[in-house]
Design a protein around this motif. Structure first.
Motif, PDB file in Angstrom:
ATOM      1  N   ALA A 107       0.780  -1.193   0.094  1.00  0.00           N
ATOM      2  CA  ALA A 107       0.070   0.019  -0.057  1.00  0.00           C
ATOM      3  C   ALA A 107       0.918   1.049   0.001  1.00  0.00           C
ATOM      4  O   ALA A 107       0.430   2.112  -0.680  1.00  0.00           O
ATOM      5  N   THR A 111       1.374   4.400  -3.102  1.00  0.00           N
ATOM      6  CA  THR A 111       1.103   5.706  -2.460  1.00  0.00           C
ATOM      7  C   THR A 111       2.062   6.802  -2.827  1.00  0.00           C
ATOM      8  O   THR A 111       2.139   7.684  -3.372  1.00  0.00           O
ATOM      9  N   GLU A 155      -7.683  -3.606   1.566  1.00  0.00           N
ATOM     10  CA  GLU A 155      -9.039  -2.364   1.861  1.00  0.00           C
ATOM     11  C   GLU A 155      -8.791  -1.840   3.020  1.00  0.00           C
ATOM     12  O   GLU A 155      -9.107  -0.559   3.259  1.00  0.00           O
ATOM     13  N   PHE A 158      -5.811   0.573   3.136  1.00  0.00           N
ATOM     14  CA  PHE A 158      -6.318   1.657   2.396  1.00  0.00           C
ATOM     15  C   PHE A 158      -7.237   2.690   3.078  1.00  0.00           C
ATOM     16  O   PHE A 158      -7.195   3.875   2.997  1.00  0.00           O
ATOM     17  N   PHE A 161      -5.368   4.435   5.580  1.00  0.00           N
ATOM     18  CA  PHE A 161      -4.682   5.716   4.947  1.00  0.00           C
ATOM     19  C   PHE A 161      -5.293   6.866   4.591  1.00  0.00           C
ATOM     20  O   PHE A 161      -5.040   7.920   4.535  1.00  0.00           O
ATOM     21  N   ARG A 162      -6.591   6.506   4.179  1.00  0.00           N
ATOM     22  CA  ARG A 162      -7.732   7.639   4.060  1.00  0.00           C
ATOM     23  C   ARG A 162      -8.184   8.164   5.076  1.00  0.00           C
ATOM     24  O   ARG A 162      -8.349   9.557   5.038  1.00  0.00           O
ATOM     25  N   ILE A 194      -4.599   9.616   2.013  1.00  0.00           N
ATOM     26  CA  ILE A 194      -5.034   9.657   0.512  1.00  0.00           C
ATOM     27  C   ILE A 194      -6.534   9.925   0.547  1.00  0.00           C
ATOM     28  O   ILE A 194      -7.336   9.850   1.355  1.00  0.00           O
ATOM     29  N   TYR A 197      -9.372   5.652  -2.891  1.00  0.00           N
ATOM     30  CA  TYR A 197      -8.755   4.470  -3.689  1.00  0.00           C
ATOM     31  C   TYR A 197      -9.942   3.534  -4.388  1.00  0.00           C
ATOM     32  O   TYR A 197     -11.058   3.785  -3.805  1.00  0.00           O
ATOM     33  N   HIS A 289      -5.605  -2.411  -6.725  1.00  0.00           N
ATOM     34  CA  HIS A 289      -6.188  -1.410  -6.104  1.00  0.00           C
ATOM     35  C   HIS A 289      -5.162  -0.076  -6.483  1.00  0.00           C
ATOM     36  O   HIS A 289      -4.094  -0.284  -6.522  1.00  0.00           O
ATOM     37  N   VAL A 291      -4.528   4.016  -5.938  1.00  0.00           N
ATOM     38  CA  VAL A 291      -4.732   5.357  -5.156  1.00  0.00           C
ATOM     39  C   VAL A 291      -5.221   6.571  -6.173  1.00  0.00           C
ATOM     40  O   VAL A 291      -4.448   6.782  -7.010  1.00  0.00           O
TER      41      VAL A 291
END
Length: 369
Positions: A107, A111, A155, A158, A161-162, A194, A197, A289, A291
């Motif tokens: 991931a 990114t 998932e 991410f 991360f979001r 992020i 994604y 996946h 980004v």
């Protein structure tokens, strides 16, 4: 069986007999037992998701459909983010060590390179903390290096991360092995997020994204022969199932019928830490996946102002900054817009650089140098 070691000479004979498209060689993994090799993985499909075997079937079916599909394509025959116009947008190869943290590495690698592409700056100094993503954010979900809660899911990584964000590597360097979260007390002021994604399940869409927007995160089934990979295009030949693994896809080659991947086993594996894997192999292209964007908070220094833009909408003003691209000026009130725009216009007219503070990618403060 779990303590058997890979018999490299037997594997070489099998590769020769099967006219394999790849080469096996001794490396740091070939001397490990099966159980020791498995510690370098870390992907198990999430509850309700397709199993590793189901993913393999999906990838093969998708590849078969792709081969017979008609119509023009918009992507180039080959593409590699390590050489785009002579520039390398891929960050350095890292090593997850004997810990099932591959999802965090895949991931973050995706990114980091996406951020370089978005900025149009292959030399952008960007290095996120896999330790923070896995031990802190994954740890909050009970994830561990191994055992019943070993590994993680893309998932979830991410999503973190979001929704939470990840700090720089310098604030929490990675070491392999289960540990309590070691992020600094003020870590929330250091995060980058992020914006969003999404998953891609079609090979043509994967290639279109790769050749225009950036790398992709992908997971696949690892068999024991993969640990001996040295060069060429990997296609499974022999060996028992070891588990699931996640990596970063940085390119592809229709000529060789393969994806090009950045691994997280150090530079001693494969070709300096990279490998090629055939289309449809081991579930690699069942799902990837992407980004969509990076939300930035923090200072960016010594930037040249290269453009200004606005329209008739209230407080809708953008500035184009060197190595950063278009960023919106804070629309909080008229005075802020006017003051910041004046500073940017003056800096542009007099060729002076500026320091800019971004909050969720919005320009909040400016200092002209």
């Amino acid at each position: 069986m779990a303590n058997q070691k890979l018999k490299i000479e037997d594997l070489k004979s099998e590769l020769l007999a099967s006219n394999a498209t790849w080469v096996a060689a001794e490396n740091e993994f070939t001397s490990l037992s099966e159980s020791e090799m498995q510690k370098f993985l870390g992907f198990t499909p999430a509850p309700g998701e397709a199993s590793l075997m189901e993913r393999e079937k999906q990838a093969l079916a998708s590849f078969a459909a792709f081969k017979v599909a008609k119509g023009a394509v918009g992507y180039p025959t080959t593409f590699d983010w390590r050489n785009v116009g002579g520039n390398n947008y891929v960050t350095s190869v890292k090593n997850q060590a004997a810990c099932g943290s591959c999802v965090a590495f895949g991931a973050i690698a995706t990114t980091e390179s996406t951020m370089r592409v978005l900025r149009g700056n292959p030399n952008l100094a960007i290095d996120f903390s896999e330790a923070h993503l896995f031990y802190c954010l994954g740890g909050s979900e009970g994830r561990k290096c191994g055992g019943a809660n070993g590994g993680w899911w893309p998932e979830n990584a991410f999503n973190k991360f979001r929704d939470v964000g990840v700090i720089p590597e310098s604030a929490y360097p990675y070491t392999g092995g289960d540990q309590a979260c070691g992020a600094p007390a003020n870590w929330q002021s250091m995060v980058t997020k992020i914006s969003s994604y999404h998953a891609i399940t079609n090979a043509a869409d994967m290639k279109n994204w790769l050749s225009t927007r950036g790398p992709l995160a992908a997971c696949f089934t690892v068999y024991n022969d993969f640990f001996a990979y040295s060069s060429g295009v990997y296609r499974h030949v022999s060996g028992a199932l070891a588990g699931g693994h996640c990596v970063c896809i940085i390119g592809y080659s229709d000529t060789e019928q393969c994806w090009i991947a950045k691994n997280s086993w150090g530079t001693g594996f494969g070709q300096g830490g990279f490998f090629k894997i055939g289309y449809g192999q081991c579930g690699i292209d069942a799902k990837m996946h992407a980004v969509d964007g990076v939300v930035e908070t923090g200072w960016n220094t010594n930037l040249h102002v290269q453009g200004l833009w606005s329209n008739e909408s209230d407080r809708n003003v953008y500035v184009y900054l060197e190595n950063l691209g278009w960023r919106k000026i804070s629309p909080d009130n008229d005075n802020i817009v006017i003051n910041l725009l004046t500073l940017f216009a003056d800096a542009k007219a007099n060729n002076r650089t500026v320091n800019v503070y971004l909050e969720n990618s919005i320009i909040k403060q400016v200092y002209s140098l």
